[in-house]
Write an enzyme that holds these catalytic residues in place. Structure first.
Site, PDB file in Angstrom:
ATOM      1  N   ARG A  52       0.994  -1.090  -0.155  1.00 37.27           N
ATOM      2  CA  ARG A  52      -0.047  -0.028  -0.081  1.00 37.27           C
ATOM      3  C   ARG A  52       0.846   1.251  -0.065  1.00 37.27           C
ATOM      4  NH1 ARG A  52      -4.299  -0.258   4.737  1.00 37.27           N
ATOM      5  NH2 ARG A  52      -2.490  -0.570   6.000  1.00 37.27           N
ATOM      6  N   ASP A  54       1.358   5.190   0.276  1.00 35.13           N
ATOM      7  CA  ASP A  54       0.659   6.297   0.566  1.00 35.13           C
ATOM      8  C   ASP A  54       0.194   7.330  -0.528  1.00 35.13           C
ATOM      9  OD1 ASP A  54       0.451   5.314   3.007  1.00 35.13           O
ATOM     10  OD2 ASP A  54       2.308   6.267   3.754  1.00 35.13           O
ATOM     11  N   TYR A 114      13.068   0.526  -2.563  1.00 36.42           N
ATOM     12  CA  TYR A 114      12.440   1.865  -2.855  1.00 36.42           C
ATOM     13  C   TYR A 114      13.709   2.674  -3.011  1.00 36.42           C
ATOM     14  CZ  TYR A 114       7.658   1.005  -0.635  1.00 36.42           C
ATOM     15  OH  TYR A 114       6.357   0.433  -0.272  1.00 36.42           O
ATOM     16  N   ARG A 199      10.020   6.844   4.706  1.00 40.34           N
ATOM     17  CA  ARG A 199      10.309   8.448   4.948  1.00 40.34           C
ATOM     18  C   ARG A 199      10.517   8.841   6.179  1.00 40.34           C
ATOM     19  NH1 ARG A 199       4.286   9.827   3.414  1.00 40.34           N
ATOM     20  NH2 ARG A 199       4.714  11.709   4.133  1.00 40.34           N
TER      21      ARG A 199
END
Length: 251
Positions: A52, A54, A114, A199
């Site tokens: 998922r 964001d 990522y 993050r």
């Protein structure tokens, strides 16, 4: 009449979406994809994604699986042009391929990677695609701090609170900053990630790069398992899901 399971590989610019997963208060990638597949195949289709992302987060590689009532295999895997024509321009389907009936886009993934992009000079072509940081960062110290991550598995300190996960353990196998054309790209790879984890990690590494946090403090923060002790979450615009690996999927 039986159903056949397929994997679908896609990419998307997340700027205009409220993340991947369908929700009542905003348009999402999953909502657009499900609508396109349902329209094209003329049967109700609900996808299940590999994770998922964001709101505002991008993906250069994302997988989902879906089931359709049995159709000729060629009719499904060759449907890219038609499906893409039904999707907004910021979502692109790359391929569709048949998998076993129990294949699972989320649970079968063995790793995810990522990238996080940071730039330092105002650039209109990086708007909503990279984080503009106004200051100087010590990439050497940030890389030393990033290597500390490889020594731990419990990353509660970087997890968004009140999530539905049963464990905050992850195995990080790669974490590094690279300077590319005057900008920074952070690459991190692990078997799984927690909500908001990347993050929060980048926000903590930036504190090290600014000199507000010592490298030794990173281990202490991780061991403390307290989200409030870690750095703030950096903006979503710089984050990209760039790779998802499965034991049975080849490039």
């Amino acid at each position: 009449m039986n159903k056949q399971r397929y994997f679908i590989e896609l990419s998307y610019n997340g700027t205009n979406f409220h993340g991947w997963q369908t929700q009542p208060n905003g348009i999402t990638v999953q909502e657009c994809l499900d609508k396109a597949l349902t329209t094209y195949f003329r049967q109700d289709i609900v996808t299940l994604g590999c994770g998922r992302t964001d709101a505002g987060v991008h993906a250069t590689q994302f997988f989902a699986h879906f089931d359709v009532w049995i159709l000729p295999a060629g009719e499904v895997v060759n449907a890219l042009t038609g499906i893409n024509s039904l999707l907004p321009y910021d979502i692109a389907v790359k391929r569709i391929f048949k998998v076993k009936d129990d294949a699972h886009a989320r649970f079968d993934a063995t790793s995810r990677m990522y990238n996080y992009h940071i730039h330092f000079a105002k650039d209109p072509f990086k708007l909503d695609r990279s984080w503009l940081y106004k200051g100087n960062l010590d990439i050497v110290k940030m890389n030393e701090a990033a290597q500390v991550l490889l020594n731990f598995t419990d990353f509660s300190c970087f997890s968004k609170s009140k999530t539905q996960t049963f464990t905050n353990n992850c195995k990080i196998t790669e974490a590094k900053f690279e300077e590319i054309d005057g900008a920074l790209v952070f690459t991190i790879k692990a078997d799984r990630f927690l909500r908001n984890m990347v993050r929060a990690i980048v926000g903590t590494m930036v504190l090290v790069g600014k000199g507000d946090l010592e490298i030794a403090n990173v281990a202490q923060i991780i061991e403390g398992k307290n989200r409030s002790k870690a750095g703030q979450s950096v903006p979503a615009c710089g984050l990209y899901l760039v790779g998802v690996e499965y034991p049975y999927v080849k490039e």
